[in-house]
Design an enzyme around this catalytic site. Structure first.
Site, short mmCIF file in Angstrom:
data_model
loop_
_atom_site.label_atom_id
_atom_site.label_comp_id
_atom_site.label_asym_id
_atom_site.label_seq_id
_atom_site.Cartn_x
_atom_site.Cartn_y
_atom_site.Cartn_z
CB CYS A 72 -15.66 -22.65 21.77
SG CYS A 72 -15.74 -23.30 23.26
CG HIS A 124 -11.64 -22.72 22.53
ND1 HIS A 124 -12.40 -22.10 22.73
CD2 HIS A 124 -10.83 -22.75 21.20
CE1 HIS A 124 -12.51 -21.21 21.28
NE2 HIS A 124 -11.66 -21.67 20.72
CG HIS A 136 -11.88 -20.50 17.29
ND1 HIS A 136 -11.34 -20.14 18.46
CD2 HIS A 136 -11.30 -19.80 16.40
CE1 HIS A 136 -10.42 -19.02 18.36
NE2 HIS A 136 -10.28 -18.89 16.97
#
Length: 166
Positions: A72, A124, A136
């Site tokens: 990510c 994240h 993502h």
């Protein structure tokens, strides 16, 4: 080619929908603008288009480029470097510290959205593309993809938004 056309159509739709959106009104209903809308810049459009080009890229923990795979934070770093020339480095939490806070109701394409997915704040990160969706690099299913922020998984884990633009 098909993916590029889809990307361009999405960006065009985002810009057109922003042009046709009503302005926020004051409580008295007289049409006073209570807060100026956040416009989508050309730089933000570049960031979103670049992110869209990475859909289906494989996941790799610590990955920093599409050939090797992306995680990510590596995906966000790669997008900003390629689309804007900005050096964005570090983990999702490090990237969060580099951006300016954005209230959720003021999210615009190109902003970053952060989630607590590992029982750690800002564990994240994804790139907001508009209409309640973000791109993502998830570890599950191993491919860069688009998700809806209102999905039960992400809605429960949303922490904050930041911008690196402007």
């Amino acid at each position: 080619m098909r993916q590029s056309v889809s990307c361009l159509l999405l960006i065009s739709a985002l810009f057109l929908s922003a042009c046709g959106s009503p302005l926020p009104r004051s409580a008295d209903g007289r049409g006073t603008i209570t807060q100026p809308p956040r416009a989508v810049s050309g730089e933000a459009a570049e960031v979103v288009m670049y992110a869209m080009s990475l859909i289906d890229t494989g996941y790799r923990f610590g990955g920093k480029n599409p050939e090797a795979g992306l995680d990510c934070s590596g995906m966000v770093s790669y997008i900003f470097d390629q689309a804007t020339g900005r050096r964005v480095q570090g983990s999702a939490a490090d990237i969060a510290r580099q951006g300016r806070p954005v209230p959720r109701e003021q999210l615009r394409p190109g902003d970053l959205v952060f989630f607590n997915t590992m029982n750690r704040p800002f564990s994240h990160v994804g790139l907001y593309i508009g209409d309640g969706r973000f791109i993502h690099a998830p570890s599950s299913n191993g491919r860069v993809r688009i998700e809806n922020m209102s999905s039960s998984y992400f809605a429960q884990r949303y922490e904050a938004a930041r911008t690196l633009l402007d």
